[in-house]
Design an enzyme around this catalytic site. Structure first.
Site, short mmCIF file in Angstrom:
data_model
loop_
_atom_site.label_atom_id
_atom_site.label_comp_id
_atom_site.label_asym_id
_atom_site.label_seq_id
_atom_site.Cartn_x
_atom_site.Cartn_y
_atom_site.Cartn_z
N ASP A 136 11.04 8.83 -6.27
CA ASP A 136 10.85 7.64 -5.44
C ASP A 136 10.91 8.07 -3.98
O ASP A 136 11.75 8.91 -3.62
CB ASP A 136 11.98 6.65 -5.77
CG ASP A 136 11.70 5.27 -5.22
OD1 ASP A 136 11.61 5.13 -3.98
OD2 ASP A 136 11.55 4.34 -6.03
N SER A 148 -4.29 -0.81 6.24
CA SER A 148 -5.18 -1.80 5.62
C SER A 148 -5.84 -2.65 6.70
O SER A 148 -5.25 -2.92 7.75
CB SER A 148 -4.35 -2.69 4.70
OG SER A 148 -5.08 -3.82 4.32
N ALA A 149 -7.04 -3.14 6.37
CA ALA A 149 -7.73 -4.07 7.27
C ALA A 149 -6.92 -5.34 7.48
O ALA A 149 -7.17 -6.09 8.43
CB ALA A 149 -9.09 -4.43 6.67
N TYR A 188 3.32 -8.28 2.42
CA TYR A 188 2.62 -7.01 2.20
C TYR A 188 1.92 -6.56 3.48
O TYR A 188 2.07 -5.42 3.93
CB TYR A 188 1.60 -7.14 1.05
CG TYR A 188 0.64 -5.97 1.04
CD1 TYR A 188 1.06 -4.72 0.59
CD2 TYR A 188 -0.66 -6.09 1.54
CE1 TYR A 188 0.20 -3.64 0.62
CE2 TYR A 188 -1.52 -5.00 1.57
CZ TYR A 188 -1.09 -3.78 1.12
OH TYR A 188 -1.93 -2.70 1.16
N LYS A 246 2.45 -3.18 6.33
CA LYS A 246 1.45 -2.22 6.86
C LYS A 246 1.49 -2.20 8.39
O LYS A 246 1.42 -1.14 9.02
CB LYS A 246 0.05 -2.59 6.37
CG LYS A 246 -0.14 -2.41 4.88
CD LYS A 246 -0.04 -0.95 4.45
CE LYS A 246 -0.05 -0.76 2.96
NZ LYS A 246 0.29 0.59 2.52
P1 NAD Z 1 -1.66 1.89 -6.56
O1 NAD Z 1 -0.58 0.90 -6.88
O2 NAD Z 1 -2.65 2.20 -7.61
O3 NAD Z 1 -1.01 3.25 -6.05
C1 NAD Z 1 0.23 3.29 -5.38
C2 NAD Z 1 1.09 4.33 -6.09
O4 NAD Z 1 2.35 4.41 -5.42
C3 NAD Z 1 1.37 3.96 -7.55
O5 NAD Z 1 1.05 5.07 -8.37
C4 NAD Z 1 2.88 3.67 -7.59
O6 NAD Z 1 3.45 4.03 -8.81
C5 NAD Z 1 3.37 4.50 -6.41
N1 NAD Z 1 4.61 4.00 -5.76
C6 NAD Z 1 4.88 2.75 -5.34
N2 NAD Z 1 6.10 2.71 -4.78
C7 NAD Z 1 6.62 3.97 -4.87
C8 NAD Z 1 7.84 4.55 -4.46
N3 NAD Z 1 8.81 3.82 -3.90
N4 NAD Z 1 8.03 5.87 -4.68
C9 NAD Z 1 7.05 6.61 -5.27
N5 NAD Z 1 5.87 6.11 -5.69
C10 NAD Z 1 5.66 4.79 -5.48
O7 NAD Z 1 -2.39 1.36 -5.24
P2 NAD Z 1 -3.71 1.88 -4.52
O8 NAD Z 1 -4.72 0.80 -4.61
O9 NAD Z 1 -4.03 3.24 -4.95
O10 NAD Z 1 -3.21 1.89 -3.02
C11 NAD Z 1 -2.68 3.06 -2.41
C12 NAD Z 1 -2.19 2.71 -1.02
O11 NAD Z 1 -3.28 2.17 -0.28
C13 NAD Z 1 -1.09 1.66 -0.98
O12 NAD Z 1 -0.19 2.00 0.06
C14 NAD Z 1 -1.83 0.40 -0.65
O13 NAD Z 1 -1.00 -0.54 0.02
C15 NAD Z 1 -2.92 0.92 0.28
N6 NAD Z 1 -4.09 0.06 0.34
C16 NAD Z 1 -4.70 -0.31 -0.83
C17 NAD Z 1 -5.81 -1.15 -0.77
C18 NAD Z 1 -6.48 -1.63 -2.03
O14 NAD Z 1 -7.19 -2.64 -1.98
N7 NAD Z 1 -6.32 -0.97 -3.17
C19 NAD Z 1 -6.30 -1.58 0.47
C20 NAD Z 1 -5.66 -1.17 1.63
C21 NAD Z 1 -4.55 -0.34 1.55
C1 WQD Z 2 -12.00 -10.40 -2.26
C2 WQD Z 2 -12.78 -11.70 -2.21
C3 WQD Z 2 -11.40 -13.65 -2.50
C4 WQD Z 2 -10.21 -12.83 -6.62
C5 WQD Z 2 -6.85 -7.70 -0.68
C6 WQD Z 2 -5.64 -7.64 0.21
C7 WQD Z 2 -5.87 -6.64 1.30
C8 WQD Z 2 -6.29 -5.29 0.73
C9 WQD Z 2 -7.39 -5.40 -0.26
C10 WQD Z 2 -4.46 -3.86 0.43
C11 WQD Z 2 -12.07 -12.80 -1.42
C12 WQD Z 2 -12.38 -13.51 -3.65
C13 WQD Z 2 -10.78 -12.76 -5.37
C14 WQD Z 2 -10.66 -13.85 -7.53
C15 WQD Z 2 -12.22 -14.60 -5.86
N1 WQD Z 2 -5.25 -4.68 -0.02
N2 WQD Z 2 -11.75 -13.64 -4.98
N3 WQD Z 2 -11.65 -14.70 -7.11
O1 WQD Z 2 -8.19 -10.50 -0.43
O2 WQD Z 2 -10.09 -9.18 0.62
O3 WQD Z 2 -7.99 -8.05 0.09
O4 WQD Z 2 -7.09 -6.40 -1.24
O5 WQD Z 2 -4.24 -3.61 1.59
O6 WQD Z 2 -4.67 -6.58 2.02
O7 WQD Z 2 -5.42 -8.93 0.77
O8 WQD Z 2 -9.44 -8.69 -1.75
O9 WQD Z 2 -10.35 -8.50 -4.02
O10 WQD Z 2 -8.42 -10.05 -3.61
O11 WQD Z 2 -10.67 -10.64 -2.70
O12 WQD Z 2 -13.11 -15.38 -5.52
O13 WQD Z 2 -10.18 -13.97 -8.66
O14 WQD Z 2 -12.87 -12.21 -3.56
O15 WQD Z 2 -11.23 -15.01 -2.14
O16 WQD Z 2 -13.09 -13.54 -0.77
P1 WQD Z 2 -8.94 -9.23 -0.32
P2 WQD Z 2 -9.67 -9.43 -3.11
#
Ligand code: NAD
Ligand code: WQD
Length: 338
Positions: free
Chosen positions: A58, A124-125, A149, A153
């Site tokens: 962790d 993240s955006a 969340y 970030k």
């Molecule tokens: P994910 O959940 O698949 O991967 C995150 C990994 O981190 C997991 O394998 C989880 O087990 C591990 N983890 C969580 N907390 C932990 C801890 N305390 N110690 C060790 N491991 C830990 O998510 P992802 O989609 O691959 O996202 C990766 C990163 O990118 C995250 O920080 C997420 O917030 C960021 N991010 C994701 C998205 C998205 O839409 N997927 C968008 C923007 C930013």
């Molecule tokens: C995309 C579009 C919904 C689900 C999220 C986090 C963001 C980032 C990426 C990590 C939107 C629509 C969705 C559904 C729908 N994560 N939608 N029906 O909200 O842009 O971003 O993930 O950093 O922080 O907020 O992504 O895939 O949830 O939604 O109509 O069942 O799809 O309203 O327009 P989002 P999303």
């Protein structure tokens, strides 16, 4: 060069490990597996034919981190580990602040103690909030976040900027992802959410394989051409390749920089439904539902800075993203549990 990848068993981390190994980096994965399976690590090895070290740990475990840094010569860290569910973060904010912010502080303390001061961070955006108009540029002010969340970030970005300001030996690269989807071409690794997916594409893929009955389209009264929300979907392999460029940058120079990783193109929810129907050859049943609270109408990047300074841009289009998501889901209907 040796890279420690926190959260490397997860969706974006696993794809990035494949590209790191392909590029010749020694790769060590640290993950507590709270949102991933060790099977993904096996498949990273299978895809690349290379060995990767895995440590179940962790990021809040300082002694565990110290052990990893003392046993391995680590040149840089790519920091994915974190909790990422927007709705869960509203229910359990303290868990999110502790895991994401507390974990990052502990990780940076361990890094500083070990003399490894190079970090690429998954931002993240969401940090742009709802006030800035798209296309979003890195020089725009960060917005007001609408959920814990997103706030984690925003705060982590500030913590890392302050860390660099206090000690210019650090090299920090903040990557603001837009909406990662798709999967590796092999169909062996991909997104494997627990429970009912909160995000659009994993939800659509589960409708397509018959696990879920229909998609709820969250709002069709937004000021967009078809009334549904517009996002910048980016192929996870393009995103992974952006991390290789970011790692090269932090290895090569000190500093603190921020980049959007997006395509610069926006697609609506209904565009996604159509593209996915084409990819899987099935109709995706959907119903119009109310808007989801906290959603913005339009969010897409200006990816110019990453192109100019990192030499990176996304090359995979929406059809390829949907084809690859479908290959992963249809080959692995139960994710990594198969
Ligand atoms: P994910 O959940 O698949 O991967 C995150 C990994 O981190 C997991 O394998 C989880 O087990 C591990 N983890 C969580 N907390 C932990 C801890 N305390 N110690 C060790 N491991 C830990 O998510 P992802 O989609 O691959 O996202 C990766 C990163 O990118 C995250 O920080 C997420 O917030 C960021 N991010 C994701 C998205 C998205 O839409 N997927 C968008 C923007 C930013
Ligand atoms: C995309 C579009 C919904 C689900 C999220 C986090 C963001 C980032 C990426 C990590 C939107 C629509 C969705 C559904 C729908 N994560 N939608 N029906 O909200 O842009 O971003 O993930 O950093 O922080 O907020 O992504 O895939 O949830 O939604 O109509 O069942 O799809 O309203 O327009 P989002 P999303």
């Amino acid at each position: 060069m040796s890279i420690l990848v926190t959260g490397g068993a997860g969706f974006i981390g696993s794809h990035t490990c494949v590209e790191l190994l392909n590029a010749g980096y020694d790769t060590i994965i640290l993950d507590n597996l709270c949102n991933s399976k060790s099977e993904s690590v096996k498949r990273i090895k299978e895809i690349t034919g290379k060995d990767v070290k895995f440590v179940k740990c962790d990021i809040r475990d300082r002694a565990g981190l110290d052990k990893i840094f003392s046993e391995n010569k680590i040149d840089a860290v790519i920091h994915f580990a974190g909790l990422k569910s927007v709705p869960q973060s509203c229910k359990e904010p303290l868990e999110y602040y502790d895991n994401n912010i507390g974990g990052t502080v502990t990780l940076c303390e361990a890094m500083a103690a070990a003399g490894c001061k190079k970090i690429v961070f998954s931002s993240s955006a969401t940090v742009y909030g709802s006030e800035n108009p798209s296309p979003l540029r890195e020089d725009m002010p960060e917005g007001k976040t609408t959920n814990p969340y997103g706030t984690t970030k925003l705060y982590i970005e500030r913590i890392l900027k302050d860390t660099y300001a206090a000690d210019n030996e650090w090299s920090v690269c903040l990557l603001r992802y837009f909406n990662p989807i798709g999967a590796h071409k092999s169909g062996r690794i991909g997104e494997d959410p627990n429970g009912i997916p909160a995000n659009l594409v994993p939800y659509i893929t589960q409708v397509a394989i018959g696990k879920l009955d229909h998609l709820n389209v969250c709002g069709n009264d937004y000021p967009t051409p078809d009334g549904t929300g517009i996002r910048d979907y980016i192929h996870v392999v393009d995103l992974a390749l952006g991390h290789i460029k970011a790692v090269e940058k932090v290895l090569g120079e000190t500093g603190c920089s921020t980049y959007n990783l997006g395509t610069g193109k926006g697609y609506s929810v209904l565009d996604l439904v159509k593209a996915f129907e084409k990819a899987c050859g099935k109709k995706i049943k959907y119903e119009i539902a109310p808007r989801r609270s906290g959603d913005v109408a339009i969010c897409y990047s200006d990816p110019t800075k990453a192109k100019q300074e990192l030499g990176w841009s996304a090359t995979r289009d929406l059809d390829e993203m949907c084809e690859d998501s479908w290959r992963w889901q249809s080959n692995n209907p139960n994710g990594f549990e198969d």
